[in-house]
Design a protein around this motif. Structure first.
Motif, PDB file in Angstrom:
ATOM      1  N   VAL A 446      -6.180  -6.607  11.100  1.00  0.00           N
ATOM      2  CA  VAL A 446      -4.735  -6.774  12.010  1.00  0.00           C
ATOM      3  C   VAL A 446      -4.001  -6.319  11.200  1.00  0.00           C
ATOM      4  CG1 VAL A 446      -3.219  -8.484  12.364  1.00  0.00           C
ATOM      5  CG2 VAL A 446      -5.533  -8.580  13.273  1.00  0.00           C
ATOM      6  N   ASP A 447      -4.491  -6.196   9.605  1.00  0.00           N
ATOM      7  CA  ASP A 447      -3.563  -5.466   8.708  1.00  0.00           C
ATOM      8  C   ASP A 447      -3.507  -4.003   8.997  1.00  0.00           C
ATOM      9  OD1 ASP A 447      -3.029  -7.956   8.129  1.00  0.00           O
ATOM     10  OD2 ASP A 447      -3.741  -7.784   6.266  1.00  0.00           O
ATOM     11  N   ALA A 448      -4.032  -3.275   9.451  1.00  0.00           N
ATOM     12  CA  ALA A 448      -4.630  -1.575   9.488  1.00  0.00           C
ATOM     13  C   ALA A 448      -4.036  -1.673  11.185  1.00  0.00           C
ATOM     14  CB  ALA A 448      -5.538  -1.326   9.608  1.00  0.00           C
ATOM     15  N   VAL A 449      -3.474  -2.605  12.219  1.00  0.00           N
ATOM     16  CA  VAL A 449      -2.220  -2.121  13.196  1.00  0.00           C
ATOM     17  C   VAL A 449      -1.783  -0.876  13.031  1.00  0.00           C
ATOM     18  CG1 VAL A 449      -1.324  -2.599  15.479  1.00  0.00           C
ATOM     19  CG2 VAL A 449      -4.109  -3.367  14.815  1.00  0.00           C
ATOM     20  N   PRO A 450      -0.330  -1.653  11.984  1.00  0.00           N
ATOM     21  CA  PRO A 450       0.968  -1.168  11.835  1.00  0.00           C
ATOM     22  C   PRO A 450       0.943   0.731  11.144  1.00  0.00           C
ATOM     23  CG  PRO A 450       0.668  -3.612  11.172  1.00  0.00           C
ATOM     24  CD  PRO A 450      -0.175  -3.100  11.628  1.00  0.00           C
ATOM     25  N   GLN A 451      -0.051   1.029  10.396  1.00  0.00           N
ATOM     26  CA  GLN A 451      -0.624   2.038   9.525  1.00  0.00           C
ATOM     27  C   GLN A 451      -1.740   3.450  11.223  1.00  0.00           C
ATOM     28  OE1 GLN A 451      -1.848   2.407   6.005  1.00  0.00           O
ATOM     29  NE2 GLN A 451      -2.383   0.387   5.808  1.00  0.00           N
ATOM     30  N   ILE A 452      -1.929   2.191  12.103  1.00  0.00           N
ATOM     31  CA  ILE A 452      -3.023   3.054  12.853  1.00  0.00           C
ATOM     32  C   ILE A 452      -1.322   3.607  14.091  1.00  0.00           C
ATOM     33  CG2 ILE A 452      -4.322   3.135  14.879  1.00  0.00           C
ATOM     34  CD1 ILE A 452      -6.150   1.271  13.160  1.00  0.00           C
ATOM     35  N   ILE A 453      -0.769   2.749  14.410  1.00  0.00           N
ATOM     36  CA  ILE A 453       0.570   2.950  15.452  1.00  0.00           C
ATOM     37  C   ILE A 453       1.462   4.121  14.841  1.00  0.00           C
ATOM     38  CG2 ILE A 453       2.253   1.641  16.422  1.00  0.00           C
ATOM     39  CD1 ILE A 453       1.009  -0.386  16.757  1.00  0.00           C
ATOM     40  N   GLU A 454       1.733   3.842  13.288  1.00  0.00           N
ATOM     41  CA  GLU A 454       2.879   5.056  13.093  1.00  0.00           C
ATOM     42  C   GLU A 454       2.258   6.604  13.194  1.00  0.00           C
ATOM     43  OE1 GLU A 454       4.349   3.678   9.328  1.00  0.00           O
ATOM     44  OE2 GLU A 454       4.925   1.623  10.961  1.00  0.00           O
ATOM     45  N   TRP A 455       0.892   6.246  12.987  1.00  0.00           N
ATOM     46  CA  TRP A 455       0.056   7.441  13.065  1.00  0.00           C
ATOM     47  C   TRP A 455      -0.171   8.491  14.327  1.00  0.00           C
ATOM     48  CZ3 TRP A 455      -4.287   9.423  15.492  1.00  0.00           C
ATOM     49  CH2 TRP A 455      -4.684  10.614  15.258  1.00  0.00           C
ATOM     50  N   GLY A 456      -0.564   7.484  15.006  1.00  0.00           N
ATOM     51  CA  GLY A 456      -0.493   7.757  16.536  1.00  0.00           C
ATOM     52  C   GLY A 456       0.867   8.077  16.872  1.00  0.00           C
TER      53      GLY A 456
END
Length: 479
Positions: A446-456
């Protein structure tokens, strides 16, 4: 003739003597009167010179409406000194056998308070926050009493030291020192609102606000510098940077992420858009609400393949649905031995989960994901050929199953947030449609989601939830 003249002269002399005696008797009964020039009580400040105003005198009785004559009083006592105290000046006037006196009171007063001088607090004498102030020196002088430093009283309050001293005349002086503290901690910036914001193209950025506080300097909100280069006409991810410095030279910074995203319609299987479908299995669980809040910040919708593994979090199914996310079936029990025992066993498990979804959302779903994916081989242990049977049967019954083409490996390959981020980014890179497998029962995922979204978003991807027309990312069936 001579004798007659002598008699006349005798009579005249006798008359003159009588007249003189009468006059002396008359005047001897008259008292002199002294009138002071100015007030009979005079106050002067210590250090001033007393200036005598004098007095006037006369006889009190009048003859034929006129003063008989004036007399000049003399000062017989004047002990006025340049010292605080009360003094008397005595005036005297006399006429014949009569004397008169008058007094003037002169009071020398001290109305000037002492002067307190504070020594400068040197850099080597700075006070540690939370520690009492160590006195670095002061002087106190009074115009009358002289050195009164030993009578100074001090108290510490609210980051200040208040000094007071009173002289012998009751004059009080005060002085105030602002304590200089040894500042080793930077200020703290607190953002008002979310750290992640999403704007539509053309929507202006309005700063939600912030505060800044320092343990020594207090409120520094007005000294925060805000910088950004948000172009609301251009999709992308931008940063708003907040910086502030305290008087001790300690700096701090905070950031807010602002995503400018254009709304797009859901793509078909053949869409040319770059799309990422984030999916989460095995929940809802203790971290689902945190995930929902993160997704709200970025206005991103995802798909939850739900189970009944954590019944106490069942209400999160309805919450996710109300926030616009897709709810799909994963499994009720997630027990391979039960689920894959037979076709009937699988349908029984499927229907139990469907009932919970209807209870939470008010409608059934046709989307599901097999436990272990359609390519799993563990099902061979319980029923040979079960996967081939189920994939065909479920599609005939109007269901749509989804596998994945990007794995975060959070199901056993890693427990590190950074690894999850790298796996998802590497898996999505170069793909037009990415169906990503994650688990919302794993906090690090769950903690990885912000970085994934921002990269996308930075790289031109759109995030969407699955629907019946979305890419299925089917695996090859192995049983």
């Amino acid at each position: 003739m001579f004798t007659l003249r002598k008699k006349r002269i005798g009579i005249l002399l006798a008359s003159a003597a009588l007249a003189a005696a009468v006059c002396v008797w008359f005047l001897a009964d008259v008292e002199p009167v002294i009138t002071l020039n100015g007030s009979d009580r005079v106050e002067i400040n210590y250090g001033e010179t007393y200036e005598e105003e004098g007095a006037a005198g006369k006889l009190a009785e009048k003859l034929f409406g006129q003063d008989l004559f004036s007399i000049r009083p003399s000062v017989i006592q004047n002990d006025v000194r340049n010292e605080v105290g009360t003094y008397q000046i005595v005036y005297e006037a006399g006429f014949l056998f009569q004397k008169a006196t008058a007094e003037r009171t002169v009071v020398v007063v001290d109305r000037e308070p002492p002067v307190i001088e504070l020594a400068e607090q040197k850099d080597s004498e700075l006070t540690l926050p939370g520690e009492p102030f160590q006195e670095c020196g002061y002087r106190a002088m009074d115009n009358v009493d002289g050195d009164v430093a030993d009578q100074v009283e001090s108290r510490e309050e609210n980051g200040r030291v208040i000094y007071t001293v009173t002289d012998s005349s009751g004059n009080t002086a005060t002085a105030e020192r602002i304590i200089r503290y040894k500042d080793t901690e930077p200020p703290v910036i607190t953002l008002i609102g979310s750290e992640h914001m999403t704007l539509k193209v053309g929507e202006a950025y309005n700063e939600p606000g912030y505060t800044a506080a320092d343990q020594v300097d207090g409120d520094l909100t007005g000294q925060v510098v805000v910088e950004h280069q948000i172009d609301s006409q251009k999709p992308g991810v931008y940063e708003v940077v907040y910086t502030v410095e305290d008087h001790g030279g300690n700096q701090t910074a905070a950031k807010r992420t602002v995503t400018v995203a254009s709304p797009l319609d859901n793509p078909s299987n053949n869409s040319g858009d770059k799309v990422i479908y984030l999916t989460f299995d095995d929940g809802p669980g203790p971290y689902t609400e945190k995930l929902l809040n993160i997704l709200d910040e970025y206005n991103v919708k995802v798909t939850f393949f739900v189970t009944n593994g954590y019944p106490e979090y069942r209400d999160m199914i309805g919450e996710a649905y109300r926030r616009g996310h897709t709810i799909a079936i994963h499994t009720y029990s997630h027990s391979y031995s039960d689920v894959y025992a037979s076709k009937e066993a699988y349908y029984d498990d499927l229907n139990k989960m469907q009932e919970i979804i209807v209870e939470q959302t008010g409608e059934a779903t046709t989307l599901f994901r097999f436990p272990g994916g359609s390519s799993n081989t563990v099902s061979r242990k319980y029923c040979k050929g079960i996967m081939s049977l189920l994939t065909e049967s479920l599609e005939e019954d109007g269901y749509h199953y989804f596998d994945w083409n990007v794995s975060s490996t959070d199901g056993g390959g890693t427990t590190e947030t950074s690894v999850v981020v790298d796996n998802v980014i590497n898996g999505c890179s170069g793909k037009r449609a990415s169906v990503v497998l994650q688990h919302d029962i794993k906090s690090f995922s769950v903690d990885a989601v912000p970085q994934i979204i921002e990269w996308g978003l930075r790289n031109g991807y759109t995030f969407r939830a699955l629907d019946e027309n979305s890419p299925t990312a089917h695996h090859g069936v192995n049983n």
